[in-house]
Structure formats: C-alpha cells, structure tokens
Design an enzyme around this catalytic site. Structure first.
Site, PDB file in Angstrom:
ATOM      1  N   GLY A 138       0.767  -1.247   0.000  1.00 16.39           N
ATOM      2  CA  GLY A 138       0.000   0.000   0.000  1.00 16.39           C
ATOM      3  C   GLY A 138       0.793   1.290   0.000  1.00 16.39           C
ATOM      4  N   LEU A 144      -3.391  -9.573  -5.320  1.00 15.06           N
ATOM      5  CA  LEU A 144      -3.835 -10.959  -5.182  1.00 15.06           C
ATOM      6  C   LEU A 144      -3.278 -11.594  -3.916  1.00 15.06           C
ATOM      7  CD1 LEU A 144      -3.552 -12.235  -8.865  1.00 15.06           C
ATOM      8  CD2 LEU A 144      -5.600 -11.545  -7.625  1.00 15.06           C
ATOM      9  N   SER A 145      -2.578 -10.815  -3.110  1.00 11.48           N
ATOM     10  CA  SER A 145      -2.001 -11.322  -1.870  1.00 11.48           C
ATOM     11  C   SER A 145      -2.892 -10.958  -0.689  1.00 11.48           C
ATOM     12  CB  SER A 145      -0.599 -10.744  -1.657  1.00 11.48           C
ATOM     13  OG  SER A 145      -0.158 -10.977  -0.330  1.00 11.48           O
ATOM     14  N   CYS A 188      20.372 -11.589  -8.036  1.00 11.78           N
ATOM     15  CA  CYS A 188      19.616 -10.521  -8.694  1.00 11.78           C
ATOM     16  C   CYS A 188      20.467  -9.270  -8.881  1.00 11.78           C
ATOM     17  CB  CYS A 188      18.352 -10.202  -7.910  1.00 11.78           C
ATOM     18  SG  CYS A 188      17.043 -11.429  -8.122  1.00 11.78           S
TER      19      CYS A 188
END
Length: 410
Positions: A186, A205-206, A366
C-alpha cells in the site's frame, strides 16, 4: 564420467578471469587465466557435479542452498561474477543449449497465468510473512526498484524519490481517480492519496498484503481515500484518470501482454495517463531462470522491450516516454542484502539454514544480474491522447519539486 564432462565444460566456458574448483576427492583445478575477477569454490559431492552438467543454472542455486557448492569465504558474489562474465550460450554443451531453447519456446504455454494460478503464484512469494520483509525493506515496505538520484542516498530516501518521480510522471491533481495495479503493502497508494490528494483503488492478489495495506491506510487516516481490494486487474471496472503499476508486469506472462495493455487502455479516461514500472531485459527475449521460477517467482517473466512494444501499440496507446533505469535496482538490492544480513540471527530463528541460503542467493544473484547482464528497469508512460502531456520533459522535475514542497509543508 560426470567429472570429466564437467571439467571439459568449465574449461571451455572460462575465458575471462579465473575459477579454482576443488572437487569432492580434494583435487584442485584452475580454470582460466591468472586475471580478475577470480573465485574459488568447493563441490562436496558427485551428484552435484552431475546436476551442474545437466542443468547448470538450476543446479548452481540448489547446490548453494544445500551446502554442496561452497564458495571460499562464502563469496557468492565473486563466484557469480566470474560465471556471468563468461556466460555464452555457444560455449555450453549441446544438450544444455537445446534444453534452454525448448524452455524458451514452451514459455507460451507455461506462462498462461489464469486468475487462479496468478493468485497461487503471488501467494508463494508474498504471503510468507510481513516480518521477513520488514527485516530488509524500507519503512514504507517498497518491494521494487528505488530511484537513486544521488548514489549516497539512504534506502528510505531513494524509495521516496522513486514515488515522487512516478507521481510527477502521472501528473496527479487532487481528486483524481487512480488505479494501483499490484498495490503491494500500500505504500504507493498511500503516497498518492496523502501527498497528491488522489482517490486510489489498489488491487492485489495477496491476502497478506491486502490486510497490511488496509491496516496501514486506517492508521494513517486515509481509509476514506483509498480502497484496497483482493482482486485480479482483469475484473476491475473503470474509468480512471490515472493508472500506476509498479513491479507487477513481471507476473503477467508473455501470453497476456495484449490482455494487460488492452485492459489499461479500457480503464483509462480519454485524457488519462498510465505509468508502468517493470524489470526489463535490454536484449532479445530469453528463457527465464529455472531457479528463480522454481523457488522465488513462479509464473514470473522478465520482458524484453521488443515483447512490450507490439502489445502497447495494438492497445492503441501512445508511448509518451520510456525511461530505462540502469543500476538503480542493483543499488536497491545491495541495500536489501545488507539489511537482511544484519538480521541473520533473527531469520535463522524463524526459518532453517536452507531458507537463509536461498534468500541470500536470490538477492545476490539478482543484483549481480543487474550489474553484469543486460537487465534494467523500464518505466513506460502511456495514454490515449497525443496532447495529454507536455511535449518536453521539463514538467517532470518541477513536478517532483512540487511534491517535495507539499511534504515539507505538512
């Protein structure tokens, strides 16, 4: 047999820098010239050598996780740097090259993310625990590339700069209706509501992220201006003045790019603006990392610019501007790793050693990819009308200053 195959494979692979391998029987072999970068690694069992011959990229990550591949002094960065500097498909064995090509062509079917599979994939990574992410993210829990306007910025400053940079590109005015696709915990939605006066709908979707986002909005007194929902973007109804999506396109999958950008176009007002922020490859399309898709982001895919241009055009959208952020994500990930390592004792109390090694491999691999390979972050600024934005970029930086002034006045 497999040690002989592995020896030949590494001999052919290492041309830049030097790699010293200690085999399970204690024998030490030097590969490559006496030059930087250099690394040393010990392989503890023959099964790992066989796995490295058959599927090198997956086996390397699994071997590190399992403790059967041991870089000297745990210098995983050094090992990966040598390997990435020498990574050329033409030097790999024929069976590895063919397997990679088959995986690439199979991605059209593998990456068909239905609404149910997309939610499962999101839950795999994002519904672990907020406590884990709080250990290494910034205070606002921004789980995406920060914007280092200056290299000495703190992580908090760089993430705030990223949000201000995006808000300036969106040209948000008070009262505008904004859709945040993949709103995470958020932070972006709260920033746009608090600092820009927007009315924001955030979809994720979590379930874990949704609960946290709602609690944060309520605590900040923003619940009347933000509506967080557990909803697939494909079912959202508009229209919206602005659309923002940060770090979500990587979960869409190649077969759905047309659907994604078509939905963005359908949801935008005629004079609306969208900002899509995604990891991207500055290279032709390629098969994704099997290790990453197996352990970290199932269903994930890093798009090349060429894979996005067509769907954007077919959706009837103007591509007002494309910015390529180079090295910003490498800097972000290095901050995350430092914070993660500072909490290692706490992580070990909550998870096992294999999980710790998996997460460190993920973060290090990464940032090494962003430093050594053709990977960056793309920001696409999209809309329907030719005149929805000024025709020069001057407004961008004035917009960032205006947002900073608003925050300072609070």
């Amino acid at each position: 047999m497999w040690e002989t195959v592995f020896h030949r494979m590494i001999s052919q692979l290492i041309h830049t820098g030097q790699l010293v391998v200690t085999y399970p029987d204690g024998r030490e072999t030097v590969y490559g010239p006496d030059d930087a970068p250099a690394a040393r690694v010990r392989i503890t069992d023959r099964a790992t050598i066989r796995a490295l011959c058959l599927n090198p990229e997956l086996a390397l990550g699994e071997g590190y996780m399992d403790g059967t591949i041991l870089p000297e002094n745990d210098d995983l960065e050094g090992l990966l740097r040598v390997l990435m500097r020498n990574r050329q498909e033409s030097r790999m064995p024929a069976w590895v090259r063919w397997a990679t090509r088959l995986r690439y062509f199979a991605q059209t079917w593998i990456l068909r993310n239905t609404e149910s599979s997309a939610q499962r994939n999101v839950a795999h990574h994002y519904d672990i625990s907020d406590d884990l992410y709080r250990m290494f993210l910034d205070e606002d829990m921004q789980y995406s590339c920060a914007y280092f306007a200056h290299p000495d910025m703190t992580l908090e400053e760089a993430q705030a700069a990223k949000k201000a940079h995006i808000a300036a590109k969106l040209r948000i005015e008070p009262g505008m209706r904004v859709l945040d696709i993949g709103c995470g915990w958020g932070g972006m939605a709260m920033t746009l509501a608090r600092d820009c006066g927007a009315r924001v709908t955030g979809v994720t979707l979590s379930e874990n992220q949704l609960a946290t986002a709602r609690r944060r909005a309520d605590a900040a007194g923003l619940s009347d201006r933000i509506d967080f929902r557990l909803q697939d973007y494909r079912t959202v109804e508009g229209p919206f003045d602005r659309i923002v999506s940060v770090g979500m396109l990587e979960h869409v999958g190649v077969p759905h790019y047309g659907e994604y950008f078509g939905k963005v176009a359908d949801l935008l007002e005629p004079d609306g603006i969208a900002l899509i922020h995604t990891i991207g490859a500055c290279s032709p399309p390629f098969a994704q990392s099997r290790w990453i898709t197996k352990y970290i982001f199932p269903g994930g895919y890093i798009p090349s610019m060429s894979e996005l241009a067509g769907p954007i055009e077919r959706a009837g959208l103007w591509n007002y501007d494309v910015e390529v952020l180079r090295l910003h994500y490498a800097m972000t990930l290095r901050h995350w790793l430092a914070r993660f390592d500072a909490h290692l004792d706490e992580v070990r109390r909550k998870y096992d050693e294999r999980f710790v090694r998996m997460w460190r491999y993920y973060l290090i691999a990464c940032y090494m990819t962003f430093e050594e390979d053709k990977q960056a972050v793309f920001q696409f600024q999209l809309g329907k009308r030719i005149d929805a934005l000024p025709i020069t970029r001057d407004y961008l930086y004035a917009g960032e200053d205006r947002i900073d002034d608003r925050k300072a006045a609070e």
